[in-house]
Design a protein around this motif. Structure first.
Motif, PDB file in Angstrom:
ATOM      1  N   ASN A 298      37.794  14.654  15.394  1.00 14.30           N
ATOM      2  CA  ASN A 298      38.058  16.011  15.891  1.00 14.30           C
ATOM      3  C   ASN A 298      38.773  16.944  14.935  1.00 14.30           C
ATOM      4  O   ASN A 298      39.192  18.028  15.345  1.00 14.30           O
ATOM      5  CB  ASN A 298      38.870  15.917  17.192  1.00 14.30           C
ATOM      6  N   THR A 299      38.931  16.572  13.649  1.00 19.94           N
ATOM      7  CA  THR A 299      39.908  17.313  12.845  1.00 19.94           C
ATOM      8  C   THR A 299      39.318  18.190  11.739  1.00 19.94           C
ATOM      9  O   THR A 299      39.841  19.255  11.458  1.00 19.94           O
ATOM     10  CB  THR A 299      40.925  16.325  12.218  1.00 19.94           C
ATOM     11  N   HIS A 300      38.265  17.747  11.088  1.00 21.84           N
ATOM     12  CA  HIS A 300      37.768  18.509   9.932  1.00 21.84           C
ATOM     13  C   HIS A 300      36.260  18.267   9.805  1.00 21.84           C
ATOM     14  O   HIS A 300      35.715  17.338  10.420  1.00 21.84           O
ATOM     15  CB  HIS A 300      38.494  18.041   8.660  1.00 21.84           C
TER      16      HIS A 300
ATOM     17  N   ALA B 143      41.534  12.965   7.432  1.00 28.41           N
ATOM     18  CA  ALA B 143      40.720  14.165   7.616  1.00 28.41           C
ATOM     19  C   ALA B 143      40.905  15.157   6.479  1.00 28.41           C
ATOM     20  O   ALA B 143      40.296  16.220   6.487  1.00 28.41           O
ATOM     21  CB  ALA B 143      41.070  14.828   8.944  1.00 28.41           C
ATOM     22  N   HIS B 144      41.773  14.817   5.504  1.00 26.23           N
ATOM     23  CA  HIS B 144      42.030  15.752   4.404  1.00 26.23           C
ATOM     24  C   HIS B 144      41.737  15.135   3.037  1.00 26.23           C
ATOM     25  O   HIS B 144      42.611  15.076   2.162  1.00 26.23           O
ATOM     26  CB  HIS B 144      43.474  16.268   4.468  1.00 26.23           C
ATOM     27  N   PRO B 145      40.484  14.665   2.834  1.00 27.13           N
ATOM     28  CA  PRO B 145      40.124  14.215   1.485  1.00 27.13           C
ATOM     29  C   PRO B 145      40.074  15.415   0.538  1.00 27.13           C
ATOM     30  O   PRO B 145      39.980  16.564   0.982  1.00 27.13           O
ATOM     31  CB  PRO B 145      38.730  13.623   1.683  1.00 27.13           C
TER      32      PRO B 145
ATOM     33  N   HIS C 204      50.668   9.817   7.793  1.00 29.36           N
ATOM     34  CA  HIS C 204      50.218  10.541   6.596  1.00 29.36           C
ATOM     35  C   HIS C 204      49.042  11.414   6.995  1.00 29.36           C
ATOM     36  O   HIS C 204      47.928  10.906   7.180  1.00 29.36           O
ATOM     37  CB  HIS C 204      49.755   9.563   5.508  1.00 29.36           C
ATOM     38  N   HIS C 205      49.266  12.727   7.130  1.00 25.09           N
ATOM     39  CA  HIS C 205      48.156  13.594   7.538  1.00 25.09           C
ATOM     40  C   HIS C 205      47.386  14.130   6.330  1.00 25.09           C
ATOM     41  O   HIS C 205      46.180  14.327   6.404  1.00 25.09           O
ATOM     42  CB  HIS C 205      48.675  14.738   8.400  1.00 25.09           C
ATOM     43  N   ASP C 206      48.089  14.386   5.243  1.00 20.77           N
ATOM     44  CA  ASP C 206      47.475  15.028   4.077  1.00 20.77           C
ATOM     45  C   ASP C 206      48.130  14.430   2.838  1.00 20.77           C
ATOM     46  O   ASP C 206      49.077  13.642   2.936  1.00 20.77           O
ATOM     47  CB  ASP C 206      47.704  16.550   4.161  1.00 20.77           C
TER      48      ASP C 206
ATOM     49  N   PHE D  15      52.310  18.597   7.563  1.00 23.16           N
ATOM     50  CA  PHE D  15      50.934  18.252   7.900  1.00 23.16           C
ATOM     51  C   PHE D  15      50.008  18.622   6.738  1.00 23.16           C
ATOM     52  O   PHE D  15      49.106  17.865   6.406  1.00 23.16           O
ATOM     53  CB  PHE D  15      50.474  18.999   9.163  1.00 23.16           C
ATOM     54  N   HIS D  16      50.213  19.814   6.159  1.00 27.35           N
ATOM     55  CA  HIS D  16      49.185  20.361   5.270  1.00 27.35           C
ATOM     56  C   HIS D  16      49.703  20.814   3.915  1.00 27.35           C
ATOM     57  O   HIS D  16      50.687  21.544   3.825  1.00 27.35           O
ATOM     58  CB  HIS D  16      48.485  21.537   5.961  1.00 27.35           C
ATOM     59  N   ALA D  17      48.997  20.370   2.891  1.00 26.59           N
ATOM     60  CA  ALA D  17      49.221  20.818   1.525  1.00 26.59           C
ATOM     61  C   ALA D  17      48.350  22.042   1.260  1.00 26.59           C
ATOM     62  O   ALA D  17      47.191  22.085   1.679  1.00 26.59           O
ATOM     63  CB  ALA D  17      48.840  19.704   0.561  1.00 26.59           C
TER      64      ALA D  17
ATOM     65  N   PHE E  82      41.146  22.940  14.619  1.00 28.95           N
ATOM     66  CA  PHE E  82      41.813  22.523  13.387  1.00 28.95           C
ATOM     67  C   PHE E  82      41.131  23.110  12.153  1.00 28.95           C
ATOM     68  O   PHE E  82      41.363  24.260  11.830  1.00 28.95           O
ATOM     69  CB  PHE E  82      41.897  20.995  13.336  1.00 28.95           C
ATOM     70  N   HIS E  83      40.264  22.314  11.516  1.00 26.87           N
ATOM     71  CA  HIS E  83      39.817  22.693  10.179  1.00 26.87           C
ATOM     72  C   HIS E  83      38.296  22.767  10.084  1.00 26.87           C
ATOM     73  O   HIS E  83      37.591  22.121  10.858  1.00 26.87           O
ATOM     74  CB  HIS E  83      40.285  21.661   9.151  1.00 26.87           C
ATOM     75  N   GLY E  84      37.838  23.508   9.076  1.00 26.16           N
ATOM     76  CA  GLY E  84      36.412  23.587   8.835  1.00 26.16           C
ATOM     77  C   GLY E  84      36.110  24.016   7.425  1.00 26.16           C
ATOM     78  O   GLY E  84      37.002  24.162   6.593  1.00 26.16           O
TER      79      GLY E  84
END
Ligand SMILES: [Fe+2]
Length: 439
Positions: free
Chosen positions: A104-106, A148-150, A197-199, A262-264, A431-433
């Protein structure tokens, strides 16, 4: 139906079904050079209820743009095994089903595959029309969850990512896949506890992990009903630096003040005089997270961390006191010194902010009338990384209870949208796209 549960109320509430609409009305002019899909993922629990905003079934909202036309809009659930077959994450024998998840995230594209991602399971592959193909495990090579943040290295085309686990060590594993989708390496990273670890960060020469004091909490997990992580005052916050040219080598750890990220936004190696190599990282930093419960009730702001590799210390500076989230750059500059960064704000004055990180200035567009943007993806408008482009974002209008897709020129945000695509109904907060240009 209205509900008092915050993550199911207002525009956090799920939509009930999947629709397709064609030839959408446009105000302004869609730049003719844009041809592709804008896909954005977010939670949309199909039972109309979930224990936490982060835990609802993934739904991707996609807009097809071609030659100045808003060709179509569609929303589709990601049909994971938990969605279609009520699959559960842990089998009776205690082993884990890595395909069981909400995806559900990216949404990203790598090696020709469009992937819906969530950090607690495997990705799911989608068709361009948002039908679900199935779980994606790099031809059986990936044996952990996938963040979800490769990050895609713009120089090599490699995909750098990690998976984290909460039950047994190794709690953290770093992975690298080639541009053709071959999984090249997986290596465990030793951390003292199962932290969330989210990002993470990628530069031309390094990957940097954020081992922060939000830790898997078994009593919370046993109670159920939310995210099973809690803030721990006794856990030391650290950044772990790994050289890309020595991927099985030592991780160097650097102490930082307690916080959660959460986010870089981006990170890069700073050209430096002999013996003074530094890594600069931009993050949306929360002073703490999930001490008493699982609500995100503090704001993130933009900070810069500078790791001095010779001195072994990190300088920490707050860049702005405005609350923001969902930071994005021109991804062709991932791991390189990107001058510009973009952030969304919600609350009373929903806005998109563009930071000029070289001059320390910023510009913004406030949508007004209580309207709030989602994450804004950067769409390149020319072949020069870091050059001009567009920001695209879903924007929710609470007065009308509906949403638009807006397109703004990145070099003139205050001018407002150059095009506004009217959607047939609202797009829930998500979230992200990514903008996936036609190849
Ligand atoms: Fe995220």
């Amino acid at each position: 139906m209205t509900t008092a549960i915050p993550h199911l109320a207002g525009n956090f509430a799920p939509v009930a079904d999947e629709i397709t609409a064609t030839d959408l009305p446009v105000t302004g002019a869609i730049p003719a050079e844009l041809s592709g899909w804008y896909l954005r993922n977010g939670p949309n629990p199909h039972a109309a209820a979930s224990a936490h905003w982060f835990l609802g079934d993934g739904m991707v909202h996609g807009i097809r743009v071609d030659n100045g036309r808003a060709v179509s809009y569609r929303n589709r659930w990601v049909r994971t095994s938990t969605f279609t077959d009520d699959a559960v994450r842990y089998r009776e024998d205690g082993t884990k089903d890595y395909a069981a998840g909400v995806a559900n995230t990216h949404v990203i594209r790598h090696a020709g595959h469009t992937l819906a991602l969530v950090e607690s399971s495997l990705p799911y592959e989608l068709t361009p029309n948002l039908d679900t193909v199935g779980p994606y495990d790099f031809d059986g090579a990936l044996r952990t969850n996938m963040t979800a943040h490769p990050k895609t290295c713009p120089t090599t085309g490699e995909l750098h990512f990690f998976g984290y686990e909460v039950t047994n060590p190794p709690y953290l594993t770093y992975h690298r896949a080639a541009a053709d989708g071959t999984l090249l390496l997986s290596r465990p990273i030793d951390v003292p506890a199962p932290t969330m670890h989210h990002d993470f960060h990628l530069t031309a020469e390094h990957v940097i992990f954020m081992d922060l004091p939000v830790v898997f909490d078994l009593p919370t997990a046993m109670r159920g009903g939310g995210m099973p992580f809690r803030w721990r005052d006794d856990y030391a916050a650290r950044l772990g630096v790994l050289r890309r040219d020595d991927p099985h080598g030592e991780i160097r750890w650097f102490a930082i003040d307690p916080c959660y990220v959460f986010h870089a936004l981006n990170a890069f190696d700073e050209p430096a005089a002999e013996g003074s190599a530094r890594i600069v990282l931009y993050v949306m930093r929360y002073p703490e997270l999930w001490r008493a419960d699982g609500q995100v009730d503090l704001d993130a702001t933009l900070w810069r961390w500078t790791i001095d590799l010779a001195a072994g210390v990190v300088a920490e500076e707050q860049i702005d006191d405005r609350a923001g989230e969902f930071p994005r750059i021109d991804d062709r500059l991932a791991g390189i010194d990107s001058r510009f960064g973009h952030v969304s704000t919600r609350g009373d004055a929903g806005a998109l902010i563009r930071y000029d990180l070289h001059t320390g200035t910023s510009s913004a567009y406030e949508f007004g009338g209580g309207r709030v943007p989602e994450e804004a993806s950067f769409v390149p408008a020319d072949g020069r990384p870091g050059g001009d482009g567009y920001l695209v974002s879903y924007v929710y209008d609470p007065a009308a209870d509906r949403s638009d897709l807006v397109i703004l020129a990145s070099n003139d945000l205050p001018a407002g949208p150059v095009a506004t695509i009217a959607l047939p109904r609202r797009v829930p907060h998500g979230f992200h796209g990514n903008w996936l240009a036609d190849e």
